[in-house]
Write a protein that holds these residues in place. Structure first.
Motif, short mmCIF file in Angstrom:
data_model
loop_
_atom_site.label_atom_id
_atom_site.label_comp_id
_atom_site.label_asym_id
_atom_site.label_seq_id
_atom_site.Cartn_x
_atom_site.Cartn_y
_atom_site.Cartn_z
N ALA A 97 0.82 -1.21 0.00
CA ALA A 97 0.00 0.00 0.00
C ALA A 97 0.86 1.26 0.00
O ALA A 97 0.44 2.32 -0.49
CB ALA A 97 -0.93 0.00 1.21
N GLU A 98 2.07 1.15 0.53
CA GLU A 98 3.02 2.27 0.56
C GLU A 98 3.91 2.30 -0.68
O GLU A 98 4.79 3.16 -0.79
CB GLU A 98 3.91 2.17 1.81
CG GLU A 98 3.21 2.53 3.11
CD GLU A 98 3.08 4.04 3.28
OE1 GLU A 98 3.71 4.80 2.51
OE2 GLU A 98 2.34 4.46 4.20
N GLY A 99 3.70 1.36 -1.59
CA GLY A 99 4.54 1.30 -2.78
C GLY A 99 5.91 0.73 -2.52
O GLY A 99 6.87 1.01 -3.27
N ILE A 100 6.05 -0.07 -1.46
CA ILE A 100 7.32 -0.68 -1.08
C ILE A 100 7.31 -2.15 -1.48
O ILE A 100 6.38 -2.88 -1.12
CB ILE A 100 7.56 -0.54 0.43
CG1 ILE A 100 7.62 0.94 0.83
CG2 ILE A 100 8.85 -1.26 0.85
CD1 ILE A 100 7.65 1.16 2.34
N THR A 101 8.32 -2.59 -2.20
CA THR A 101 8.36 -3.98 -2.63
C THR A 101 8.72 -4.91 -1.48
O THR A 101 9.36 -4.51 -0.51
CB THR A 101 9.37 -4.19 -3.77
OG1 THR A 101 10.68 -3.87 -3.30
CG2 THR A 101 9.02 -3.31 -4.97
N VAL A 102 8.28 -6.16 -1.61
CA VAL A 102 8.43 -7.15 -0.54
C VAL A 102 9.23 -8.35 -1.03
O VAL A 102 8.92 -8.93 -2.08
CB VAL A 102 7.05 -7.62 -0.03
CG1 VAL A 102 7.20 -8.76 0.98
CG2 VAL A 102 6.28 -6.46 0.58
N ALA A 103 10.23 -8.73 -0.25
CA ALA A 103 10.98 -9.97 -0.48
C ALA A 103 10.81 -10.88 0.73
O ALA A 103 10.80 -10.42 1.87
CB ALA A 103 12.46 -9.67 -0.69
N ILE A 104 10.66 -12.17 0.47
CA ILE A 104 10.57 -13.18 1.52
C ILE A 104 11.77 -14.10 1.39
O ILE A 104 11.96 -14.73 0.34
CB ILE A 104 9.27 -14.01 1.43
CG1 ILE A 104 8.03 -13.11 1.48
CG2 ILE A 104 9.24 -15.05 2.54
CD1 ILE A 104 7.77 -12.46 2.81
N ASP A 105 12.58 -14.16 2.43
CA ASP A 105 13.73 -15.08 2.47
C ASP A 105 13.30 -16.29 3.29
O ASP A 105 13.07 -16.18 4.50
CB ASP A 105 14.93 -14.38 3.09
CG ASP A 105 16.15 -15.28 3.19
OD1 ASP A 105 16.16 -16.35 2.55
OD2 ASP A 105 17.10 -14.92 3.91
N THR A 106 13.19 -17.44 2.65
CA THR A 106 12.58 -18.60 3.29
C THR A 106 13.23 -19.91 2.88
O THR A 106 13.84 -20.01 1.81
CB THR A 106 11.07 -18.66 2.95
OG1 THR A 106 10.48 -19.84 3.52
CG2 THR A 106 10.84 -18.69 1.44
N SER A 107 13.07 -20.92 3.72
CA SER A 107 13.50 -22.27 3.38
C SER A 107 12.47 -23.00 2.54
O SER A 107 12.75 -24.04 1.96
CB SER A 107 13.75 -23.08 4.66
OG SER A 107 12.51 -23.33 5.32
N GLY A 108 11.24 -22.45 2.50
CA GLY A 108 10.18 -23.10 1.76
C GLY A 108 9.59 -24.31 2.47
O GLY A 108 8.77 -25.03 1.89
N PHE A 109 9.98 -24.54 3.72
CA PHE A 109 9.51 -25.74 4.43
C PHE A 109 8.04 -25.60 4.85
O PHE A 109 7.30 -26.58 4.86
CB PHE A 109 10.38 -25.99 5.66
CG PHE A 109 9.92 -27.14 6.50
CD1 PHE A 109 10.02 -28.45 6.03
CD2 PHE A 109 9.39 -26.95 7.76
CE1 PHE A 109 9.59 -29.52 6.79
CE2 PHE A 109 8.96 -28.01 8.54
CZ PHE A 109 9.06 -29.30 8.05
#
Length: 246
Positions: A97-109
């Protein structure tokens, strides 16, 4: 939304957790027990500092101009951020909503419908694949590889930009034939734009000792330049950009 997040720490101007300058949120809690983990203090879900979404957004927006100018954004890492799905979903919505991109760093488990909803608000996933051999993977992490591969397939299906992260540990994750198989596997994923090859280090060993946990890799040396180059060459056969971080 009345949801509380448990956060280990914040980094305001990160440059190694996704593109551009990033506000990095280290979430508390992780279901994996990776032998080479440099943040074992993030494992315990009962630790960390409690934040409301409003409190965290107030911190994030302070750096909005830096993130926007550099092509950066917010990265949720850990620990395992997807252990706190309600909080991550709410924060992702607010960032977008603020125009900020999102990254998720995950193991995918952790893989379920709630995670799929979070991915609707995710611009890039940094997917940590610890090893492609399921036996070695379980030895390294204590959990099964299969959810991570299902996660990867879903990212391909939804065309979500993905970077793969691989930590090279001599005597543990340097099984060359498995690395060749992973490289070949990734060649079939057009959404994967980059592979980050990370050299093992022991900078977090002192944390294991402080927590009273046995650190099995005390005698393990950092990967040689020759080994890093060999594995980089193998990953390049996938047709992806390979970045080396030692």
């Amino acid at each position: 939304m009345n949801v509380i997040g448990r956060i280990h720490s914040l980094e305001s101007c990160g440059t190694v957790d996704g593109p551009g300058i990033r506000f990095v949120v280290f979430m508390q809690g992780c279901p994996l027990r990776c032998q080479f983990c440099h943040n074992p203090d993030t494992w315990d879900t009962n630790k960390g500092i409690e934040y409301t979404p409003e409190q965290l957004m107030r911190e994030i927006v302070k750096y909005k101009s830096y993130m926007g100018f550099s092509g950066g954004g917010v990265t949720f890492t850990g620990g395992e951020p997807l252990m706190q799905q309600g909080f991550i979903l709410e924060m992702s919505k607010r960032c977008k909503a603020e125009g900020i991109t999102v990254a998720i760093d995950t193991s995918g488990f952790i893989w379920n419908d709630d995670v799929k909803e979070i991915l609707e608000y995710t611009d890039i996933v940094l997917l940590d694949i610890k090893n492609y051999n399921p036996i070695v993977y379980e030895e390294v992490t204590g959990v099964s590889l299969s959810p991570t591969l299902e996660f990867l397939d879903y990212l391909k299906e939804k065309k979500i930009k993905t970077w793969i992260r691989y930590v090279l540990v001599p005597g543990l994750t340097d099984n060359i034939e498995s690395i060749r198989e992973l490289s070949k596997h990734l060649s079939d994923y057009p959404n994967v734009s980059k592979i980050e090859l990370l050299g093992f280090h022991k900078m977090g060993e002192y944390k294991w000792k402080e927590l009273g946990i046995e650190y099995k890799l005390s005698a393990t040396k950092e990967p040689s330049e020759e080994l890093m180059k060999e594995v980089k060459n193998i990953f390049e056969l996938s047709g992806k950009l390979v970045a080396v971080n030692v």
